[in-house]
Each structure stands twice: as structure tokens, then as C-alpha cells.
Design an enzyme around this catalytic site. Sequence first.
Site, PDB file in Angstrom:
ATOM      1  N   LEU A  23       0.916  -0.917   0.070  1.00  0.00           N
ATOM      2  CA  LEU A  23       0.207   0.055   0.114  1.00  0.00           C
ATOM      3  C   LEU A  23       1.057   0.948   0.423  1.00  0.00           C
ATOM      4  CD1 LEU A  23      -2.384  -0.526   2.427  1.00  0.00           C
ATOM      5  CD2 LEU A  23      -2.929  -0.656   0.190  1.00  0.00           C
ATOM      6  N   GLY A  24       1.958   1.041   0.546  1.00  0.00           N
ATOM      7  CA  GLY A  24       2.824   2.186   1.029  1.00  0.00           C
ATOM      8  C   GLY A  24       4.266   2.099   1.613  1.00  0.00           C
ATOM      9  N   VAL A  31       3.985  -0.528   4.309  1.00  0.00           N
ATOM     10  CA  VAL A  31       2.912  -0.832   4.717  1.00  0.00           C
ATOM     11  C   VAL A  31       2.228  -1.806   3.174  1.00  0.00           C
ATOM     12  CG1 VAL A  31       0.031  -0.145   5.490  1.00  0.00           C
ATOM     13  CG2 VAL A  31       2.206   1.208   5.610  1.00  0.00           C
ATOM     14  N   LYS A  46       2.309  -2.368   9.137  1.00  0.00           N
ATOM     15  CA  LYS A  46       2.951  -1.561   8.744  1.00  0.00           C
ATOM     16  C   LYS A  46       3.768  -2.471   9.575  1.00  0.00           C
ATOM     17  CE  LYS A  46       4.513   3.150  10.243  1.00  0.00           C
ATOM     18  NZ  LYS A  46       3.590   4.517  10.693  1.00  0.00           N
ATOM     19  N   ASP A 138       3.929  15.183  11.389  1.00  0.00           N
ATOM     20  CA  ASP A 138       3.861  14.360  10.298  1.00  0.00           C
ATOM     21  C   ASP A 138       2.737  14.982   9.457  1.00  0.00           C
ATOM     22  OD1 ASP A 138       5.610  14.050   8.008  1.00  0.00           O
ATOM     23  OD2 ASP A 138       5.597  12.208   8.367  1.00  0.00           O
TER      24      ASP A 138
HETATM   25  N1  LIG Z   1      -4.582   1.733   7.463  1.00  0.00           N
HETATM   26  C1  LIG Z   1      -3.969   2.023   6.041  1.00  0.00           C
HETATM   27  N2  LIG Z   1      -4.564   2.017   5.466  1.00  0.00           N
HETATM   28  C2  LIG Z   1      -4.193   1.889   4.179  1.00  0.00           C
HETATM   29  N3  LIG Z   1      -2.945   2.484   3.349  1.00  0.00           N
HETATM   30  C3  LIG Z   1      -2.159   2.745   4.560  1.00  0.00           C
HETATM   31  C4  LIG Z   1      -2.316   3.003   5.842  1.00  0.00           C
HETATM   32  N4  LIG Z   1      -1.340   3.143   6.286  1.00  0.00           N
HETATM   33  C5  LIG Z   1      -0.385   3.907   5.880  1.00  0.00           C
HETATM   34  N5  LIG Z   1      -0.801   3.162   4.311  1.00  0.00           N
HETATM   35  C6  LIG Z   1      -0.354   3.782   3.362  1.00  0.00           C
HETATM   36  O1  LIG Z   1       1.245   3.583   3.369  1.00  0.00           O
HETATM   37  C7  LIG Z   1       1.871   4.702   3.213  1.00  0.00           C
HETATM   38  C8  LIG Z   1       3.396   4.877   4.298  1.00  0.00           C
HETATM   39  O2  LIG Z   1       2.422   4.928   5.679  1.00  0.00           O
HETATM   40  P1  LIG Z   1       2.971   5.800   7.499  1.00  0.00           P
HETATM   41  O3  LIG Z   1       3.212   6.919   6.912  1.00  0.00           O
HETATM   42  O4  LIG Z   1       2.389   5.047   7.994  1.00  0.00           O
HETATM   43  O5  LIG Z   1       4.584   4.674   6.568  1.00  0.00           O
HETATM   44  P2  LIG Z   1       5.650   5.253   7.513  1.00  0.00           P
HETATM   45  O6  LIG Z   1       6.621   4.085   7.042  1.00  0.00           O
HETATM   46  O7  LIG Z   1       5.943   6.122   8.656  1.00  0.00           O
HETATM   47  O8  LIG Z   1       6.384   6.750   5.524  1.00  0.00           O
HETATM   48  P3  LIG Z   1       6.777   7.710   5.958  1.00  0.00           P
HETATM   49  O9  LIG Z   1       8.350   7.661   6.538  1.00  0.00           O
HETATM   50  O10 LIG Z   1       6.939   8.136   4.265  1.00  0.00           O
HETATM   51  O11 LIG Z   1       6.163   8.562   7.125  1.00  0.00           O
HETATM   52  C9  LIG Z   1       0.803   6.102   2.992  1.00  0.00           C
HETATM   53  O12 LIG Z   1       0.996   7.208   3.049  1.00  0.00           O
HETATM   54  C10 LIG Z   1      -0.222   5.057   2.634  1.00  0.00           C
HETATM   55  O13 LIG Z   1       0.000   5.059   0.968  1.00  0.00           O
END
Ligand SMILES: Nc1ncnc2c1ncn2[C@@H]1O[C@H](COP(=O)(O)OP(=O)(O)OP(=O)(O)O)[C@@H](O)[C@H]1O
Length: 343
Positions: A23-24, A31, A46, A138
Site C-alpha cells: 500500500l505504501g 505498509v 505496517k 508529520d
Molecule cells: N491503515 C492504512 N490503510 C491504507 N493505507 C495505508 C495505511 N497506513 C499507511 N498506508 C499507506 O502507506 C503509506 C506509508 O504509511 P506511513 O506513513 O504510516 O509509513 P511510514 O513508513 O511512516 O512513511 P513515511 O516514512 O513516508 O512517513 C501511506 O502514505 C499510505 O499510502
Amino acid sequence: MEPVFQTVEVEEITECYRIVKRLGQGAYGQVLLAQDKLTGKPFALKLVRKDRTKLKSFLMELSLSISLSEHPGFITTYPIFTHTMDYYAMTQELATAGTLHHLIQAEVGLSEEMVKRCAVQISSALDYMHHKGLVHRDLKPDNVLLMDRDCHHIVLGDFGLTQPVGSFVISMSHIIPYMSPELCDISDEEYLVLHPSVDTWAFGVLLFVTLTGYYPWRRAFSDDIMYLDYVYWLDNLSYIPPPARWDQFSPSAATMLRNLLVPDQSCRHSVLSVLNYINFPWKTDVSGGNPWEAESPVDCDSDSQPIDQEDTTSNHGMEADNPIIIIKEEDAMLTLGLEVEIS
Ligand SMILES: Nc1ncnc2c1ncn2[C@@H]1O[C@H](COP(=O)(O)OP(=O)(O)OP(=O)(O)O)[C@@H](O)[C@H]1O
């Protein structure tokens, strides 16, 4: 903080979960869309790499995420801590419509109606955090998760940078357009005492981006010509027209944004101040006369310092456009039918 979760230790994440797709991707992990092998229930998983994150930081994010789940403005995080050989993992409710970032059309933005719906929900969630003594730190469209594509139900996610008000913040390795001037300005030897107004600033930038499809500036720092133009305008509101893009806003919306985007953090209005403007139009009525007549300066307590002003006369006038760039890496992966690799 008391641990409020169940701990599950497995060798590989695929022992418990079926991975459907990515998803990301974040700086420290990814994620994934996963399904519980027993129940078939889908959720967001995550994963954070153990070699890039301290256990303490991960558990802090998990605990915060769980405790914020009690408010409807935040993603629900389940009270489970899973760890494998390589990853720490948390499970969350699935945001079925993706993120606000995916929805914003570059150079166009979103409809005023949708932005207003987002503004009400985001301001309520941020206000809740601030009253709990927390700063999100953030806020950006990637961290605004959508339960439907019309933004009737949106929630905040990603509490990886969240800290209590009053924490010491050191300079960040990279600066993004949502960061407030005081965050952009921390030198290597300094730290900033964290205040909720950094979220207020990010909220102002987010509203600008969602209304226009452009960033107002690359960074709120003295080497950014668009930021300097903005600061110069603030100091000369009665005499000069607004910088590029600002003329897309109605005077009410421009006042609302300026009150969030006050360079002096002690003068920034609260996130809830946007609610005072909800019943006014936010985009310029092109059929009317000049809506920019009779502008009033940014409100500021009489005790507060005036806005720090540099001589920016020579910088007046735009030289660069800042359309937002939408990266749809995961969409591309899906189109290509690429497998998500996970141990
Ligand atoms: N609960 C969720 N449902 C659907 N998609 C999600 C969810 N949580 C996160 N995502 C997807 O995953 C991406 C990254 O999530 P998140 O920001 O929590 O991770 P991160 O590793 O902290 O990222 P970053 O380093 O960019 O801050 C989000 O932008 C979104 O696209």
C-alpha cells in the site's frame, strides 16, 4: 507508557498473514495490505525494519497509535505487536480509499466542498491531539487516510514523529514544504522546543495544496523565493497584490490561511480557527470585482514580535512554479503485476 498490546513473535510475517499487495513505502519500512490467515479479515500491516528503527521508538509509535484510536479522527490500530527476525509490525484498520495525496490533482487540487470536509475533520483530530499534549509533526496528505473517495470520513495516520509538547526537536535531515519556518531553521547545534503550532503551519500548507494543487513554496526558509514573496506580502498587504496562487483564494480564505501560516509561531491561530471560515466561499469569485481590496494584516497579539522581515524587494514576483508531484509507485507496481517481496 504502559504496554497495552499483545506480543506475537514469529519467524516470518507470512506465518500469520497473507500479503496481498503493497500500500505504501516509507523511509523505514513499508505498509502492506494483508489478510489474517485465520479470519480472512483484511487490514494494513505496517512493517518497520529492525535494523533501521529502535524498539523503543517503534513501541512508542504503537502505543500512541493505539491510544489515539479511541478518537474517530485517527486510524484504528489494533493492540498487537508482532515481531519477526527482520521486522517490527503493527496492524491497522484498512483505509479503503487510499490517501489524500492520491486524490489531489496536480495544478488543480480538490473541490472546495471536499477541502472543507477535510478541514473540519483534520482540525478536530489535531485539536484532540494538542489537548492531549501531543504534536503530530508529520501532517501531510500522505498521512491523511481516506475511508471513502469523497472525504466524508478521513483519519490521520503515521505517528512515527509524534512527540509530547515541549520535547526537544533537532534539525531534520530533509526539509519538506509542510515544515514550519522554525523547524526549517534549526541549525545542527540547536534544538527547538516543540509546540502544536508546527501542526498549525503544516495544516495551512495542506489546505493550500488541496485547494490549488500547488505547494506554496518548496521550503519555508530564507533561500526560497516563493516563501520570501509570501513574507514580503504579509508585511505589505495593503500595498501589493498577493503572490501567485494566492489570488485563487477568496479574501476570507486568504485571511484564514495567513492566520495559520504566520511565520512567528507565537502568533499562529489555532487549528480550529478554520471553522470560523467554513460558511464563507474559499475560492475567488471570478465574476466579481477585485476581491483583494481592503485587506487587513495578520492578527497578532500586541505582545508578540513583529514578523521577521528581510529586504525581499528584489525577489518580488514569481520565478518558479511548484505543482505538486504525485508519485503512484504502488499503482505502477500493480499495473506491472509485480510481486511484493516480504520475508
Ligand atoms: N491503515 C492504512 N490503510 C491504507 N493505507 C495505508 C495505511 N497506513 C499507511 N498506508 C499507506 O502507506 C503509506 C506509508 O504509511 P506511513 O506513513 O504510516 O509509513 P511510514 O513508513 O511512516 O512513511 P513515511 O516514512 O513516508 O512517513 C501511506 O502514505 C499510505 O499510502
